[in-house]
Design an enzyme around this catalytic site. Structure first.
Site, PDB file in Angstrom:
ATOM      1  N   GLN A  40       0.845  -1.200   0.000  1.00  0.00           N
ATOM      2  CA  GLN A  40       0.000   0.000   0.000  1.00  0.00           C
ATOM      3  C   GLN A  40       0.879   1.249   0.000  1.00  0.00           C
ATOM      4  OE1 GLN A  40      -3.470  -0.558   2.994  1.00  0.00           O
ATOM      5  NE2 GLN A  40      -1.939  -2.057   3.592  1.00  0.00           N
ATOM      6  N   ASP A  52       5.961   5.044  -1.234  1.00  0.00           N
ATOM      7  CA  ASP A  52       7.282   5.654  -1.078  1.00  0.00           C
ATOM      8  C   ASP A  52       8.379   5.074  -1.969  1.00  0.00           C
ATOM      9  OD1 ASP A  52       7.976   3.209   0.233  1.00  0.00           O
ATOM     10  OD2 ASP A  52       7.344   4.028   2.169  1.00  0.00           O
ATOM     11  N   HIS A  62      -1.535   1.525  -4.233  1.00  0.00           N
ATOM     12  CA  HIS A  62      -1.979   2.910  -4.051  1.00  0.00           C
ATOM     13  C   HIS A  62      -1.134   3.891  -4.869  1.00  0.00           C
ATOM     14  CE1 HIS A  62      -4.050   1.774   0.017  1.00  0.00           C
ATOM     15  NE2 HIS A  62      -4.732   1.382  -1.036  1.00  0.00           N
ATOM     16  N   CYS A  82      -1.092  13.338 -15.804  1.00  0.00           N
ATOM     17  CA  CYS A  82      -1.718  14.565 -16.307  1.00  0.00           C
ATOM     18  C   CYS A  82      -3.234  14.457 -16.183  1.00  0.00           C
ATOM     19  CB  CYS A  82      -1.305  14.811 -17.759  1.00  0.00           C
ATOM     20  SG  CYS A  82      -2.080  16.283 -18.442  1.00  0.00           S
ATOM     21  N   CYS A 122      -4.385  14.946 -20.263  1.00  0.00           N
ATOM     22  CA  CYS A 122      -4.145  13.927 -21.298  1.00  0.00           C
ATOM     23  C   CYS A 122      -3.890  12.544 -20.717  1.00  0.00           C
ATOM     24  CB  CYS A 122      -3.005  14.349 -22.224  1.00  0.00           C
ATOM     25  SG  CYS A 122      -1.354  14.253 -21.477  1.00  0.00           S
ATOM     26  N   CYS A 177       1.923  19.561 -17.320  1.00  0.00           N
ATOM     27  CA  CYS A 177       2.306  18.489 -18.246  1.00  0.00           C
ATOM     28  C   CYS A 177       3.175  19.059 -19.367  1.00  0.00           C
ATOM     29  CB  CYS A 177       1.030  17.879 -18.813  1.00  0.00           C
ATOM     30  SG  CYS A 177       1.303  16.655 -20.083  1.00  0.00           S
ATOM     31  N   GLY A 179       2.820  -4.492   9.000  1.00  0.00           N
ATOM     32  CA  GLY A 179       2.776  -3.053   9.251  1.00  0.00           C
ATOM     33  C   GLY A 179       1.624  -2.300   8.615  1.00  0.00           C
ATOM     34  N   THR A 180       0.438  -2.887   8.680  1.00  0.00           N
ATOM     35  CA  THR A 180      -0.732  -2.133   8.202  1.00  0.00           C
ATOM     36  C   THR A 180      -1.819  -2.155   9.268  1.00  0.00           C
ATOM     37  OG1 THR A 180      -2.479  -1.956   6.518  1.00  0.00           O
ATOM     38  CG2 THR A 180      -1.563  -4.163   6.896  1.00  0.00           C
ATOM     39  N   PRO A 212       3.565  -4.192  15.793  1.00  0.00           N
ATOM     40  CA  PRO A 212       3.716  -4.026  17.248  1.00  0.00           C
ATOM     41  C   PRO A 212       2.384  -3.933  17.975  1.00  0.00           C
ATOM     42  CG  PRO A 212       4.500  -2.058  16.076  1.00  0.00           C
ATOM     43  CD  PRO A 212       4.102  -3.053  15.036  1.00  0.00           C
TER      44      PRO A 212
HETATM   45  C1  BJW Z   1       4.480  -0.894  12.455  1.00  0.00           C
HETATM   46  C2  BJW Z   1       5.640  -0.271  12.852  1.00  0.00           C
HETATM   47  C3  BJW Z   1       6.822  -0.987  12.713  1.00  0.00           C
HETATM   48  C4  BJW Z   1       4.036   1.115  13.153  1.00  0.00           C
HETATM   49  N1  BJW Z   1       6.801  -2.207  12.223  1.00  0.00           N
HETATM   50  N2  BJW Z   1       4.481  -2.127  11.973  1.00  0.00           N
HETATM   51  C5  BJW Z   1     -16.624   1.850   4.266  1.00  0.00           C
HETATM   52  C6  BJW Z   1     -16.338   0.499   4.208  1.00  0.00           C
HETATM   53  C7  BJW Z   1     -15.442   0.001   3.293  1.00  0.00           C
HETATM   54  C8  BJW Z   1     -14.768   0.838   2.411  1.00  0.00           C
HETATM   55  C9  BJW Z   1     -15.052   2.171   2.483  1.00  0.00           C
HETATM   56  C10 BJW Z   1     -15.969   2.671   3.372  1.00  0.00           C
HETATM   57  N3  BJW Z   1     -16.029   4.019   3.185  1.00  0.00           N
HETATM   58  C11 BJW Z   1     -15.170   4.354   2.209  1.00  0.00           C
HETATM   59  C12 BJW Z   1     -14.545   3.243   1.773  1.00  0.00           C
HETATM   60  C13 BJW Z   1     -13.522   3.134   0.744  1.00  0.00           C
HETATM   61  C14 BJW Z   1     -12.172   3.631   1.188  1.00  0.00           C
HETATM   62  C15 BJW Z   1     -11.827   3.139   2.598  1.00  0.00           C
HETATM   63  O1  BJW Z   1     -11.359   2.046   2.789  1.00  0.00           O
HETATM   64  N4  BJW Z   1     -12.036   3.966   3.602  1.00  0.00           N
HETATM   65  C16 BJW Z   1     -11.781   3.547   4.985  1.00  0.00           C
HETATM   66  C17 BJW Z   1     -10.972   4.617   5.701  1.00  0.00           C
HETATM   67  C18 BJW Z   1     -13.099   3.230   5.627  1.00  0.00           C
HETATM   68  N5  BJW Z   1     -11.234   3.098   0.240  1.00  0.00           N
HETATM   69  C19 BJW Z   1     -11.059   3.662  -0.913  1.00  0.00           C
HETATM   70  O2  BJW Z   1     -11.611   4.698  -1.229  1.00  0.00           O
HETATM   71  C20 BJW Z   1     -10.149   2.941  -1.889  1.00  0.00           C
HETATM   72  N6  BJW Z   1     -10.813   2.810  -3.114  1.00  0.00           N
HETATM   73  C21 BJW Z   1     -11.899   2.026  -3.212  1.00  0.00           C
HETATM   74  O3  BJW Z   1     -12.268   1.310  -2.318  1.00  0.00           O
HETATM   75  O4  BJW Z   1     -12.550   2.123  -4.430  1.00  0.00           O
HETATM   76  C22 BJW Z   1     -13.874   1.595  -4.496  1.00  0.00           C
HETATM   77  C23 BJW Z   1     -14.790   2.417  -3.585  1.00  0.00           C
HETATM   78  C24 BJW Z   1     -14.758   3.800  -3.640  1.00  0.00           C
HETATM   79  C25 BJW Z   1     -15.608   4.551  -2.803  1.00  0.00           C
HETATM   80  C26 BJW Z   1     -16.443   3.917  -1.883  1.00  0.00           C
HETATM   81  C27 BJW Z   1     -16.446   2.521  -1.826  1.00  0.00           C
HETATM   82  C28 BJW Z   1     -15.610   1.781  -2.695  1.00  0.00           C
HETATM   83  C29 BJW Z   1      -8.888   3.743  -2.145  1.00  0.00           C
HETATM   84  C30 BJW Z   1      -8.058   3.823  -0.930  1.00  0.00           C
HETATM   85  C31 BJW Z   1      -6.821   4.658  -1.204  1.00  0.00           C
HETATM   86  C32 BJW Z   1      -6.069   4.895   0.080  1.00  0.00           C
HETATM   87  N7  BJW Z   1      -5.005   5.741  -0.151  1.00  0.00           N
HETATM   88  C33 BJW Z   1      -4.162   6.141   0.978  1.00  0.00           C
HETATM   89  C34 BJW Z   1      -3.664   7.564   0.788  1.00  0.00           C
HETATM   90  C35 BJW Z   1      -2.742   7.698  -0.314  1.00  0.00           C
HETATM   91  C36 BJW Z   1      -2.156   9.046  -0.186  1.00  0.00           C
HETATM   92  C37 BJW Z   1      -0.688   8.968  -0.224  1.00  0.00           C
HETATM   93  O5  BJW Z   1      -0.080   8.041   0.324  1.00  0.00           O
HETATM   94  O6  BJW Z   1      -0.152   9.877  -0.776  1.00  0.00           O
HETATM   95  O7  BJW Z   1      -3.138   5.185   1.158  1.00  0.00           O
HETATM   96  S1  BJW Z   1      -4.976   6.183   2.551  1.00  0.00           S
HETATM   97  C38 BJW Z   1      -3.574   5.730   3.468  1.00  0.00           C
HETATM   98  O8  BJW Z   1      -3.976   4.556   4.192  1.00  0.00           O
HETATM   99  C39 BJW Z   1      -2.503   5.305   2.435  1.00  0.00           C
HETATM  100  C40 BJW Z   1      -2.133   3.948   2.980  1.00  0.00           C
HETATM  101  O9  BJW Z   1      -1.585   3.151   1.928  1.00  0.00           O
HETATM  102  C41 BJW Z   1      -3.416   3.422   3.545  1.00  0.00           C
HETATM  103  C42 BJW Z   1      -3.250   2.307   4.522  1.00  0.00           C
HETATM  104  O10 BJW Z   1      -2.581   2.734   5.658  1.00  0.00           O
HETATM  105  P1  BJW Z   1      -1.538   1.770   6.380  1.00  0.00           P
HETATM  106  O11 BJW Z   1      -0.454   1.450   5.440  1.00  0.00           O
HETATM  107  O12 BJW Z   1      -2.239   0.643   6.976  1.00  0.00           O
HETATM  108  O13 BJW Z   1      -0.906   2.755   7.464  1.00  0.00           O
HETATM  109  P2  BJW Z   1      -1.473   3.153   8.917  1.00  0.00           P
HETATM  110  O14 BJW Z   1      -0.792   4.397   9.332  1.00  0.00           O
HETATM  111  O15 BJW Z   1      -2.931   3.150   8.959  1.00  0.00           O
HETATM  112  O16 BJW Z   1      -0.998   1.955   9.847  1.00  0.00           O
HETATM  113  C43 BJW Z   1       0.375   1.714  10.126  1.00  0.00           C
HETATM  114  C44 BJW Z   1       0.490   0.398  10.870  1.00  0.00           C
HETATM  115  O17 BJW Z   1       1.870   0.134  11.046  1.00  0.00           O
HETATM  116  C45 BJW Z   1      -0.144   0.407  12.263  1.00  0.00           C
HETATM  117  O18 BJW Z   1      -0.914  -0.780  12.435  1.00  0.00           O
HETATM  118  C46 BJW Z   1       1.045   0.396  13.210  1.00  0.00           C
HETATM  119  O19 BJW Z   1       0.787  -0.325  14.413  1.00  0.00           O
HETATM  120  C47 BJW Z   1       2.063  -0.326  12.379  1.00  0.00           C
HETATM  121  N8  BJW Z   1       3.452  -0.021  12.717  1.00  0.00           N
HETATM  122  N9  BJW Z   1       5.311   0.987  13.358  1.00  0.00           N
HETATM  123  C48 BJW Z   1       5.590  -2.770  11.897  1.00  0.00           C
HETATM  124  N10 BJW Z   1       8.014  -0.433  13.116  1.00  0.00           N
HETATM  125 ZN    ZN Z   2      -0.955  16.250 -20.516  1.00  0.00          ZN
END
Ligand code: BJW
Ligand code: ZN
Length: 265
Positions: free
Chosen positions: A127, A130, A145, A153, A156, A173, A213-214, A240
């Protein structure tokens, strides 16, 4: 050799391996089970989130350092936010580009590369945007992601690599002068169909899935562990903290990715 490894091999007969850091504790028997499952796996899949890069110094989204100017990812990572204020969204990405550009892969990223090398059928689903998995050498992966080092763009649709730090705001662009956006999947946007089908195939066929780590709250990735489990995979979580996955996975290894994942080799 990391401190946890030394402890693990010296005291492998005790119940708990205390990993470096004050709170990381993983049971040696659970570590052993996961190692055996990996060694026997014909097909291995790995799902990673921000926690694996936290050990490289990249802030997680939902941790205490996940805010930027008091905005959460949910406030900025949407098409509506970009439409309303593209400058603000690009400033956020500029800040993250500047930060990520200084970070390097850690031993957990390296261990995932080694797992890919060892297992003939392997797929990494990250996910993270980086690029640290690629920087470490991972090749069989889907960045579901997107990638912070790519731009798209809005006029286009062309997608290009862009490593500018800082990126000029607002970037345009070079083909059509349209406004560029990060090539990242925002909330409310669908993941790329080719990624989804490749990940579905990996989740259906893997014998073992490692979830590293998610927080397990963002869909569709939050559903991937259940998909693999229902298809018969052994699922292990490395984190953790407890997550929504912890209830359903076969084993939860509580610890930091950079300390636990290398122990699985
Ligand atoms: C360690 C550690 C160490 C710390 N070692 N571990 C209701 C139900 C179901 C779905 C939805 C809903 N309402 C809306 C939705 C859809 C929505 C969604 O899921 N929302 C939820 C918040 C409810 N999803 C979407 O919109 C996705 N598209 C989609 O579903 O399309 C169809 C659809 C659309 C609309 C409605 C319904 C369906 C797209 C999701 C895109 C997410 N993008 C992001 C942002 C990108 C921006 C960017 O990066 O520039 O991606 S959100 C953000 O969260 C980022 C991450 O990839 C993502 C996940 O986060 P992650 O990686 O889990 O990080 P953290 O911070 O949450 O957790 C870190 C973990 O690490 C923790 O557990 C720590 O304990 C652990 N940790 N240190 C190991 N050293
Ligand atoms: Zn363009």
């Amino acid at each position: 050799m990391p401190e946890c490894r030394a402890y693990y091999s010296m005291r492998g007969n005790v119940q708990a391996a205390r990993l470096s850091g004050s709170t990381s504790v993983a049971s040696t028997s659970d570590l052993g089970i996961v190692r055996e499952k990996i060694a026997a796996a014909r097909s291995l899949a790995v799902l990673t989130g921000a926690g694996i890069s936290a050990d490289s110094g990249v802030p997680t989204f939902r941790g205490t350092d996940g805010l930027w100017r008091n905005f959460r990812a949910e406030d900025l990572a949407t098409p509506e936010a970009f439409e309303r204020d593209p400058r603000l969204v690009w400033e956020w990405y500029n800040w993250r580009r500047e930060l990520i550009a200084t970070k390097r892969p850690n031993p957990a990223h390296a261990a995932v590369v080694e797992l890919e090398r060892r297992c003939s059928e392997f797929w990494l689903i990250t996910q993270n945007v980086d690029g640290l998995h690629r920087a470490a050498g991972s090749e069989k992966l889907s960045e579901i992601h997107g990638n912070i080092w790519k731009v798209r763009c809005t006029a286009c649709g062309v997608v290009e690599d862009n490593h500018d730090v800082p990126i000029p705001i607002l970037p345009s662009c070079r083909h059509c002068q349209g406004l560029l956006r990060p090539h990242i999947v925002w909330f409310g946007e669908s993941l790329f169909a080719s990624d989804l089908s490749r990940c579905a195939a990996a989740l259906q066929s893997c014998d073992v899935l490692l979830v590293i780590g998610t927080s397990g709250v963002v869909y569709p990735a939050a559903g991937f562990a259940s998909v693999a489990k229902e298809a018969g995979a052994f699922v292990a979580e490395i984190n953790p903290d407890a997550t929504p996955h912890s209830e359903t996975v076969d084993v939860s290894l509580r610890g930091r990715a950079k300390e636990v994942v290398p122990l699985l080799l």
